[in-house]
Scaffold this motif. Sequence first.
Motif, PDB file in Angstrom:
ATOM      1  N   GLY A  32     -49.608  17.664 166.494  1.00 35.65           N
ATOM      2  CA  GLY A  32     -49.171  17.975 167.843  1.00 35.65           C
ATOM      3  C   GLY A  32     -47.985  18.921 167.932  1.00 35.65           C
ATOM      4  O   GLY A  32     -47.671  19.418 169.012  1.00 35.65           O
ATOM      5  N   HIS A  33     -47.326  19.200 166.813  1.00 33.27           N
ATOM      6  CA  HIS A  33     -46.192  20.125 166.829  1.00 33.27           C
ATOM      7  C   HIS A  33     -46.689  21.559 166.998  1.00 33.27           C
ATOM      8  O   HIS A  33     -47.779  21.908 166.570  1.00 33.27           O
ATOM      9  CB  HIS A  33     -45.380  20.029 165.534  1.00 33.27           C
ATOM     10  N   ARG A  34     -45.859  22.387 167.606  1.00 30.56           N
ATOM     11  CA  ARG A  34     -46.140  23.804 167.734  1.00 30.56           C
ATOM     12  C   ARG A  34     -45.442  24.522 166.595  1.00 30.56           C
ATOM     13  O   ARG A  34     -44.398  24.069 166.098  1.00 30.56           O
ATOM     14  CB  ARG A  34     -45.633  24.331 169.069  1.00 30.56           C
ATOM     15  N   ALA A  35     -46.010  25.649 166.168  1.00 29.32           N
ATOM     16  CA  ALA A  35     -45.424  26.425 165.084  1.00 29.32           C
ATOM     17  C   ALA A  35     -45.621  27.910 165.354  1.00 29.32           C
ATOM     18  O   ALA A  35     -46.604  28.313 165.970  1.00 29.32           O
ATOM     19  CB  ALA A  35     -46.061  26.039 163.750  1.00 29.32           C
ATOM     20  N   LYS A  36     -44.668  28.701 164.884  1.00 30.98           N
ATOM     21  CA  LYS A  36     -44.718  30.153 165.072  1.00 30.98           C
ATOM     22  C   LYS A  36     -44.967  30.824 163.727  1.00 30.98           C
ATOM     23  O   LYS A  36     -44.295  30.505 162.742  1.00 30.98           O
ATOM     24  CB  LYS A  36     -43.396  30.658 165.649  1.00 30.98           C
ATOM     25  N   LEU A  37     -45.920  31.764 163.694  1.00 28.49           N
ATOM     26  CA  LEU A  37     -46.124  32.606 162.523  1.00 28.49           C
ATOM     27  C   LEU A  37     -45.245  33.827 162.716  1.00 28.49           C
ATOM     28  O   LEU A  37     -45.372  34.549 163.712  1.00 28.49           O
ATOM     29  CB  LEU A  37     -47.583  33.020 162.391  1.00 28.49           C
ATOM     30  N   MET A  38     -44.336  34.062 161.750  1.00 25.31           N
ATOM     31  CA  MET A  38     -43.317  35.088 161.942  1.00 25.31           C
ATOM     32  C   MET A  38     -43.153  35.994 160.723  1.00 25.31           C
ATOM     33  O   MET A  38     -43.367  35.572 159.593  1.00 25.31           O
ATOM     34  CB  MET A  38     -41.961  34.425 162.237  1.00 25.31           C
ATOM     35  N   VAL A  39     -42.749  37.222 161.010  1.00 28.54           N
ATOM     36  CA  VAL A  39     -42.319  38.163 159.986  1.00 28.54           C
ATOM     37  C   VAL A  39     -41.105  38.909 160.544  1.00 28.54           C
ATOM     38  O   VAL A  39     -41.129  39.366 161.698  1.00 28.54           O
ATOM     39  CB  VAL A  39     -43.442  39.137 159.554  1.00 28.54           C
ATOM     40  N   GLU A  40     -40.027  38.946 159.783  1.00 26.36           N
ATOM     41  CA  GLU A  40     -38.803  39.650 160.175  1.00 26.36           C
ATOM     42  C   GLU A  40     -38.388  39.317 161.617  1.00 26.36           C
ATOM     43  O   GLU A  40     -38.141  40.203 162.425  1.00 26.36           O
ATOM     44  CB  GLU A  40     -38.987  41.155 159.997  1.00 26.36           C
ATOM     45  N   ASN A  41     -38.346  38.046 161.952  1.00 27.63           N
ATOM     46  CA  ASN A  41     -37.936  37.547 163.270  1.00 27.63           C
ATOM     47  C   ASN A  41     -38.867  37.939 164.415  1.00 27.63           C
ATOM     48  O   ASN A  41     -38.502  37.822 165.580  1.00 27.63           O
ATOM     49  CB  ASN A  41     -36.497  37.955 163.602  1.00 27.63           C
ATOM     50  N   ASN A  42     -40.051  38.452 164.102  1.00 26.41           N
ATOM     51  CA  ASN A  42     -41.044  38.777 165.116  1.00 26.41           C
ATOM     52  C   ASN A  42     -42.161  37.746 165.076  1.00 26.41           C
ATOM     53  O   ASN A  42     -42.702  37.455 164.004  1.00 26.41           O
ATOM     54  CB  ASN A  42     -41.640  40.167 164.879  1.00 26.41           C
ATOM     55  N   ILE A  43     -42.510  37.202 166.232  1.00 24.19           N
ATOM     56  CA  ILE A  43     -43.567  36.192 166.319  1.00 24.19           C
ATOM     57  C   ILE A  43     -44.913  36.890 166.504  1.00 24.19           C
ATOM     58  O   ILE A  43     -45.070  37.693 167.423  1.00 24.19           O
ATOM     59  CB  ILE A  43     -43.314  35.243 167.510  1.00 24.19           C
ATOM     60  N   ARG A  44     -45.862  36.581 165.630  1.00 23.10           N
ATOM     61  CA  ARG A  44     -47.216  37.100 165.805  1.00 23.10           C
ATOM     62  C   ARG A  44     -48.063  36.129 166.613  1.00 23.10           C
ATOM     63  O   ARG A  44     -48.886  36.533 167.414  1.00 23.10           O
ATOM     64  CB  ARG A  44     -47.902  37.347 164.466  1.00 23.10           C
ATOM     65  N   GLN A  45     -47.861  34.822 166.373  1.00 23.69           N
ATOM     66  CA  GLN A  45     -48.747  33.832 166.980  1.00 23.69           C
ATOM     67  C   GLN A  45     -48.058  32.481 167.042  1.00 23.69           C
ATOM     68  O   GLN A  45     -47.255  32.150 166.182  1.00 23.69           O
ATOM     69  CB  GLN A  45     -50.011  33.734 166.120  1.00 23.69           C
ATOM     70  N   ILE A  46     -48.406  31.713 168.058  1.00 20.73           N
ATOM     71  CA  ILE A  46     -47.969  30.323 168.155  1.00 20.73           C
ATOM     72  C   ILE A  46     -49.212  29.453 168.050  1.00 20.73           C
ATOM     73  O   ILE A  46     -50.213  29.703 168.727  1.00 20.73           O
ATOM     74  CB  ILE A  46     -47.217  30.063 169.476  1.00 20.73           C
ATOM     75  N   ILE A  47     -49.153  28.456 167.170  1.00 19.95           N
ATOM     76  CA  ILE A  47     -50.296  27.576 166.937  1.00 19.95           C
ATOM     77  C   ILE A  47     -49.893  26.122 167.163  1.00 19.95           C
ATOM     78  O   ILE A  47     -48.708  25.802 167.189  1.00 19.95           O
ATOM     79  CB  ILE A  47     -50.860  27.750 165.508  1.00 19.95           C
ATOM     80  N   THR A  48     -50.891  25.259 167.301  1.00 18.46           N
ATOM     81  CA  THR A  48     -50.669  23.820 167.405  1.00 18.46           C
ATOM     82  C   THR A  48     -51.197  23.167 166.141  1.00 18.46           C
ATOM     83  O   THR A  48     -52.352  23.393 165.747  1.00 18.46           O
ATOM     84  CB  THR A  48     -51.387  23.246 168.637  1.00 18.46           C
ATOM     85  N   LEU A  49     -50.378  22.360 165.504  1.00 14.50           N
ATOM     86  CA  LEU A  49     -50.746  21.720 164.239  1.00 14.50           C
ATOM     87  C   LEU A  49     -51.534  20.438 164.492  1.00 14.50           C
ATOM     88  O   LEU A  49     -51.276  19.727 165.460  1.00 14.50           O
ATOM     89  CB  LEU A  49     -49.495  21.415 163.432  1.00 14.50           C
ATOM     90  N   ILE A  50     -52.490  20.169 163.611  1.00  4.76           N
ATOM     91  CA  ILE A  50     -53.252  18.919 163.714  1.00  4.76           C
ATOM     92  C   ILE A  50     -52.950  17.975 162.558  1.00  4.76           C
ATOM     93  O   ILE A  50     -53.423  16.850 162.548  1.00  4.76           O
ATOM     94  CB  ILE A  50     -54.774  19.174 163.814  1.00  4.76           C
ATOM     95  N   GLY A  51     -52.170  18.423 161.582  1.00  2.00           N
ATOM     96  CA  GLY A  51     -51.814  17.551 160.474  1.00  2.00           C
ATOM     97  C   GLY A  51     -51.469  18.318 159.224  1.00  2.00           C
ATOM     98  O   GLY A  51     -51.306  19.533 159.245  1.00  2.00           O
ATOM     99  N   SER A  52     -51.363  17.594 158.132  1.00  2.06           N
ATOM    100  CA  SER A  52     -51.051  18.196 156.838  1.00  2.06           C
ATOM    101  C   SER A  52     -52.138  17.816 155.837  1.00  2.06           C
ATOM    102  O   SER A  52     -52.955  16.939 156.079  1.00  2.06           O
ATOM    103  CB  SER A  52     -49.678  17.752 156.355  1.00  2.06           C
ATOM    104  N   ARG A  53     -52.121  18.484 154.710  1.00  2.00           N
ATOM    105  CA  ARG A  53     -53.156  18.306 153.693  1.00  2.00           C
ATOM    106  C   ARG A  53     -52.496  18.417 152.321  1.00  2.00           C
ATOM    107  O   ARG A  53     -51.564  19.186 152.146  1.00  2.00           O
ATOM    108  CB  ARG A  53     -54.186  19.413 153.892  1.00  2.00           C
ATOM    109  N   GLU A  54     -52.988  17.659 151.366  1.00  2.00           N
ATOM    110  CA  GLU A  54     -52.475  17.751 150.002  1.00  2.00           C
ATOM    111  C   GLU A  54     -53.028  18.988 149.324  1.00  2.00           C
ATOM    112  O   GLU A  54     -54.169  19.382 149.556  1.00  2.00           O
ATOM    113  CB  GLU A  54     -52.889  16.518 149.186  1.00  2.00           C
ATOM    114  N   ILE A  55     -52.205  19.599 148.472  1.00  2.00           N
ATOM    115  CA  ILE A  55     -52.648  20.725 147.663  1.00  2.00           C
ATOM    116  C   ILE A  55     -53.455  20.152 146.495  1.00  2.00           C
ATOM    117  O   ILE A  55     -52.972  19.276 145.779  1.00  2.00           O
ATOM    118  CB  ILE A  55     -51.447  21.546 147.150  1.00  2.00           C
ATOM    119  N   ILE A  56     -54.666  20.636 146.307  1.00  2.00           N
ATOM    120  CA  ILE A  56     -55.565  20.073 145.291  1.00  2.00           C
ATOM    121  C   ILE A  56     -55.049  20.335 143.874  1.00  2.00           C
ATOM    122  O   ILE A  56     -54.977  19.437 143.064  1.00  2.00           O
ATOM    123  CB  ILE A  56     -56.991  20.623 145.470  1.00  2.00           C
TER     124      ILE A  56
END
Length: 90
Positions: A32-56
Amino acid sequence: MEKEYVIKNVFRLSNGISVIACEGRFTSLLEGHRAKLMVENNIRQIITLIGSREIINWTEHKNQSAIETYDSILLTVEEAQSGQWSIVID
């Protein structure tokens, strides 16, 4: 409190979920948290998270975590692997 993680890779699964692998470990529930995809302080996109996953492959990606979203990620694999992009979680 916002927390920033360096993006290491992005994967698109056949079930419509996008997975973002990040440097670092998550310390709280992300659903349910929101997150921003960023490069050099510029936001490209805002997404909504549904959870986390283990790295295989834990030995090769020891200090990485992955987060999931139903949003279509506007980030290429090359951009994700460049080390220039980050995700900022609210």
